[in-house]
Design a protein around this motif. Sequence first.
Motif: not given
Length: 381
Positions: A156-164
């Motif tokens: 949908d064009g959003q940006r997502r940041g992720f860490n584990t």
Amino acid sequence: MPSKKMNVVLLPGDGIGPEVMAEASRVLNWMIEHRGVPATVQEFQYGAEAYRLTGAVLPPATEKALQEADAILFGATGGPEFDAIPKVERRRGSLLHIRRTLELYANVRPIVTIPALYEASSLKNRVLQGVDMVIVRELIGGIYFGEPRGIETLPDGQRRGFNTQTYTSSEIRRVARFAFEQARLRKGRVCSVDKANVMESGVLWREEVQALRDAEFQDVELTHMYVDNCAMQIVRAPAQFDVLVTDNIFGDILSDCAAMACGSLGMLPSASLGPAREGGRRSAVYEPVHGSAPDIAGKGIANPLGAILSLAMALRLSLGRPSEADLLEGAVGAALDAGARTSDIREERLPVISCRQMGDAVLRELDRVEPRFEARAEART
């Protein structure tokens, strides 16, 4: 006392690192000259300046020297020039890379209040009395190293940041064992900090720490605390703690919070230690906690005491010279008692001195205190 010459490597690094390292180096040279500390000292390139000169944040010669060192004194890393380096090159030579390569799994940050600096703290004097604790932080696991990580663009064009956030039982038990062993040398109390009420990694952390204590350290008192409560307790009643043990991100945050008990982040030393190898040698990096502080870099106003006290930790833990560590810590305390203040620990009634002048103040106290220290040592024998 060991007769073998120990190999000490200096990495000044970025920002205020070269300024504070210069003062720690002067003190180390004093120890070699006046106390016979058996050490050879070499300085190596690291950071933004190393990249400018060699194309590598961590040049091969520097990395080889780190592998061979008995103790590494590190200044600081980061800042605008460092951030301008391509990300892949930064990661290849980052401090996280050094920690993982040398297996520096245990970070030790002592928090000891100094009465001369009570007024520099934002906490009340009655809260500061008797504070003497050690924060043991797991350093090469957790969310700083977990995979997957990244930033992605969603459909949908959003940006997502992720860490584990991830830990294994062996990683948890290794650092917990270190904390329990430290507690046996102190007051015999460990507080393990997690977020087990909402994080599965926290549940595992709590279970593994408790199981290790029950199996091998029944003589050590163990309590558990959620990290949010611990942050409050550190500023409410820090004297309640002896040894705190926690994961990578929580240890990073809590130790910076605890710095206010000492008056400034510039006062805090640290040791990052690897596993004991043959002969008992550990890889070890000693560094002040304050970071590169680019806003004051080059102004000559940084507080070098965190770096100098990190040297005291190196003398005690890697160089086999606990008497010299005591001497140096006493000289720092005497300099502060005499009114030496850099801008971060300023008081209205006292003049502010430079980084270099603070180094001078510590060296003066070493010259003055050494004869009395020797007399006390002779009286004990």
